[in-house]
Design an enzyme around this catalytic site. Structure first.
Site, PDB file in Angstrom:
ATOM      1  N   LYS A 107      28.247 -15.948  14.613  1.00 20.16           N
ATOM      2  CA  LYS A 107      27.911 -15.446  15.939  1.00 20.16           C
ATOM      3  C   LYS A 107      28.682 -14.161  16.266  1.00 20.16           C
ATOM      4  CE  LYS A 107      24.763 -18.433  16.783  1.00 20.16           C
ATOM      5  NZ  LYS A 107      23.339 -18.017  16.826  1.00 20.16           N
ATOM      6  N   ASP A 167      10.667 -19.373   7.414  1.00 18.92           N
ATOM      7  CA  ASP A 167      12.038 -19.604   6.984  1.00 18.92           C
ATOM      8  C   ASP A 167      12.742 -18.270   7.168  1.00 18.92           C
ATOM      9  OD1 ASP A 167      14.452 -19.805   5.662  1.00 18.92           O
ATOM     10  OD2 ASP A 167      13.629 -20.624   3.808  1.00 18.92           O
ATOM     11  N   TYR A 193      30.153 -21.064  11.765  1.00 14.06           N
ATOM     12  CA  TYR A 193      29.247 -20.848  12.891  1.00 14.06           C
ATOM     13  C   TYR A 193      29.792 -19.757  13.801  1.00 14.06           C
ATOM     14  CZ  TYR A 193      26.618 -21.621  17.182  1.00 14.06           C
ATOM     15  OH  TYR A 193      25.840 -21.448  18.301  1.00 14.06           O
ATOM     16  N   SER A 195      26.551 -16.606  21.079  1.00 12.43           N
ATOM     17  CA  SER A 195      27.215 -17.825  21.520  1.00 12.43           C
ATOM     18  C   SER A 195      28.567 -17.479  22.127  1.00 12.43           C
ATOM     19  CB  SER A 195      27.417 -18.767  20.327  1.00 12.43           C
ATOM     20  OG  SER A 195      28.306 -19.816  20.634  1.00 12.43           O
TER      21      SER A 195
END
Length: 258
Positions: free
Chosen positions: A151, A55, A147, A134
């Protein structure tokens, strides 16, 4: 025989990276929160693949996993921070717990991995870190707010460590794909994916990661590596276009189809 440790390696991009590097003669560490899937992949690949539980938001699990893999492989040459999650939809309609979990995995996970792996990377005959960033780190993306922000953090951390760890002879690089055909983007609620489409495969990203591990280290070796023609165009344009042009372009790209 060099080795590679990959987080989030049981499926999708991580599994494609594990498979490619195994085929190219690496000892491969397949670590994931989904241990049964990681074990299945390792068994399918062969004797030089090792699976384990990880994890990425838990620093203690990183320490345990890296110690275990180092003892098995002999040294750790490549760390790939691949584990990540994505929640889509408008910012205010996304539960705050989802935003927090995105940061815990995408940002803290990478921080944990780099910090815990450094002692092993310093000992290795050759060492490199590849982070999964990304194209969402080129300009902040609506409907992918946390998100995209995560990134950007990956991008910044990569740049900073790539300079800071120069003293150890360790390059820290990233790859920046647009949307990739994996379970993570299935049923994604974002205008940008409707307009840009999903054209990259996990194998496309894995090949770019492999190339960044193999690339010769010179002062001209770039830190960021867009994957796919669309990412390359967006990344190049963002460096020369005025800010308002970048903003208007992203408003257009994020517009939802009626």
């Amino acid at each position: 025989m060099h080795s590679i440790f990959i987080s989030g390696a049981a499926q999708g991009i991580g599994a494609a990276i594990a498979t490619l590097f195994y085929q190219r003669g690496y000892k491969v560490g397949i670590y994931d929160i989904n241990l049964p899937a990681a074990q299945t992949l390792a068994q399918n690949l062969g004797a030089w693949a090792k699976a384990g539980l990880l994890d990425v938001s838990d620093y203690g699990q990183w320490q345990q996993a890296l110690s275990e893999f180092h003892a098995w492989a002999g040294e750790i040459n490549v760390l790939v921070n691949n584990a990540g999650i994505l929640y889509s939809g408008t910012f205010e309609q996304t539960d705050i717990a989802a935003h927090h979990r995105t940061i815990d995995i995408n940002v803290k996970g990478m921080l944990n991995g780099c910090h815990a792996a450094l002692p092993y990377l310093q000992q290795a005959s050759f060492a490199r870190v590849i982070n999964l960033s990304s194209a969402s780190a080129i300009y902040g993306q609506p409907d992918l707010v946390s998100y995209s922000a995560s990134k950007f953090a990956v991008r910044g951390l990569t740049e900073a460590l790539d300079i800071e760890w120069q003293k150890y002879g360790i390059r820290v690089l990233d790859v920046m794909p647009l949307f990739v055909q994996t379970a993570m983007v299935k049923d994604m609620d974002a205008g940008s994916i409707q307009n840009m489409g999903v054209h990259l495969s996990a194998d496309d990203v894995a090949l770019q990661v492999y190339q960044q591990v193999q690339v010769k280290d010179t002062i001209f070796t770039p830190t960021h590596h867009p994957v796919g023609i669309k990412s390359k165009i967006l990344f190049s344009l963002s460096k020369v276009s005025p800010q308002f042009v970048n903003r208007m372009s992203n408003i257009f790209l994020a517009k939802r189809n009626k």
